[in-house]
Design an enzyme around this catalytic site. Structure first.
Site, PDB file in Angstrom:
ATOM      1  NE  ARG A  72      39.531  39.451  34.140  1.00  0.00           N
ATOM      2  CZ  ARG A  72      38.597  39.042  33.273  1.00  0.00           C
ATOM      3  NH1 ARG A  72      37.918  37.942  33.505  1.00  0.00           N
ATOM      4  NH2 ARG A  72      38.352  39.721  32.171  1.00  0.00           N
ATOM      5  CE1 TYR A 119      46.360  38.685  31.922  1.00  0.00           C
ATOM      6  CE2 TYR A 119      44.786  38.963  30.145  1.00  0.00           C
ATOM      7  CZ  TYR A 119      45.136  39.129  31.469  1.00  0.00           C
ATOM      8  OH  TYR A 119      44.269  39.740  32.327  1.00  0.00           O
ATOM      9  CG  HIS A 144      39.366  40.617  27.622  1.00  0.00           C
ATOM     10  ND1 HIS A 144      40.657  40.110  27.667  1.00  0.00           N
ATOM     11  CD2 HIS A 144      39.121  41.110  28.875  1.00  0.00           C
ATOM     12  CE1 HIS A 144      41.152  40.282  28.879  1.00  0.00           C
ATOM     13  NE2 HIS A 144      40.243  40.888  29.613  1.00  0.00           N
ATOM     14  CE  LYS A 196      35.242  45.680  33.059  1.00  0.00           C
ATOM     15  NZ  LYS A 196      36.509  46.360  32.693  1.00  0.00           N
ATOM     16  CG  HIS A 229      41.709  41.848  38.216  1.00  0.00           C
ATOM     17  ND1 HIS A 229      40.368  41.665  37.933  1.00  0.00           N
ATOM     18  CD2 HIS A 229      42.259  42.347  37.077  1.00  0.00           C
ATOM     19  CE1 HIS A 229      40.120  42.061  36.698  1.00  0.00           C
ATOM     20  NE2 HIS A 229      41.248  42.462  36.156  1.00  0.00           N
ATOM     21  NE  ARG A 236      35.870  42.033  33.509  1.00  0.00           N
ATOM     22  CZ  ARG A 236      35.372  41.542  32.372  1.00  0.00           C
ATOM     23  NH1 ARG A 236      34.325  40.724  32.409  1.00  0.00           N
ATOM     24  NH2 ARG A 236      35.897  41.865  31.210  1.00  0.00           N
TER      25      ARG A 236
END
Length: 299
Positions: free
Chosen positions: A248, A280, A271, A170, A245, A146
């Protein structure tokens, strides 16, 4: 109100181990809601109810906010209200029954391999800025990180000998991300030939830990990276709407198209749930349909 908001932010940081960006976004959304209570609804926070929250959502709709944005703001406000409820500060709990706006699944924008290669070749590597920009683009595509993770990198978090670096994603979760040979080479050139020149503008000198520097020799921001990507997207006439992004998304799509394991890609992207990564696979299915339509004589 400010005391309660400060308490909630500490709760996010200490108990939830939320990232800086999550805390900042939550705070902005909640401040907007508190401003609404003070200026539009004109009621104290302790007396909010179902109708108060519905009125706020209607106001957001009137101001043409996207459903995805409204859903995010509602999520932040709910977390804040749950915290206040735990602290015994709310009189009414009907706000908890307000439903989240339905958000349709949006396929991420991505670039085909040829488009990515044109983008990576766009910076003028004879210049200081070009060396930095080339390294940034290579790292974004090689790792799928990110933008917030990219700009937070420090020099000591990158190990070019091992071809990897440490990222804090995150929820402040740490993960080790591999770098390919092209990215390692680009970063090495940047560190040797460009970063020292940029650092000359910074009065802190060698005390500056940031890996990526702007023209003033200080840490490059999220916005700075977006401007860099937009600049080269315009140069190579790539599809509109491409952002950092999107690189990414391209990383994940190309990995899965080449046969990479879904769980491995999940880990690389940072994730928490594999369901987030599965979007994806939908992209690759769409590509298969396109190939079928173009190639089959009776499609």
């Amino acid at each position: 109100m400010n005391d309660w908001l400060d308490g909630f932010i500490r709760h996010l940081q200490v108990e939830k181990n939320a990232s800086y960006h999550t805390v900042r976004n939550y705070a902005e959304d909640i401040v907007q809601f508190l401003f609404f209570l003070d200026t539009e609804a004109r009621i104290p926070l302790q007396r909010i109810n179902y109708l108060t929250l519905r009125t706020f959502l209607a106001l957001l709709k009137e101001k043409k906010y996207e459903r995805r944005t409204v859903a995010r703001k509602l999520s932040a406000i709910r977390s804040f209200l749950r915290y206040l409820n735990r602290e015994g500060l709310l009189q009414d709990k009907t706000w908890s029954t307000v439903s989240t706006p339905r958000v349709g699944k949006k396929l991420p924008t991505f670039l085909y391999v040829e488009e990515i290669l044109r983008l990576l070749a766009a910076p003028d590597v004879q210049t200081i800025a070009g060396k930095r920009d080339a390294a940034i683009l290579e790292v974004l595509y090689a790792s799928g990180v990110r933008v917030s993770e990219l700009v937070a990198l420090n020099v000591e978090t990158v190990d070019l000998a091992e071809g990897q670096f440490i990222v804090y994603g995150k929820g402040a979760r740490e993960r080790i991300v591999p770098l390919g040979a092209f990215a390692c080479r680009a970063v090495q050139i940047y560190l040797q030939e460009a970063r020292p020149e940029l650092l000359r503008k910074n009065h802190r000198g060698e005390k500056e830990k940031a890996l990526w520097l702007n023209k003033y020799g200080t840490r490059l921001t999220d916005r700075g990276v977006r401007r860099i990507v937009e600049k080269y997207v315009r140069q190579v006439s790539t599809s509109k709407g491409i952002s950092p992004h999107s690189i990414r998304h391209s990383f994940a799509t190309h990995m899965l198209n080449a046969g990479a394991d879904l769980r491995a890609v999940q880990e690389l992207l940072g994730h928490l749930n594999v369901s987030t990564t599965q979007i994806y696979t939908h992209i690759t299915r769409e590509q298969l349909k396109e190939v079928y339509q173009e190639a089959h004589p009776r499609a």
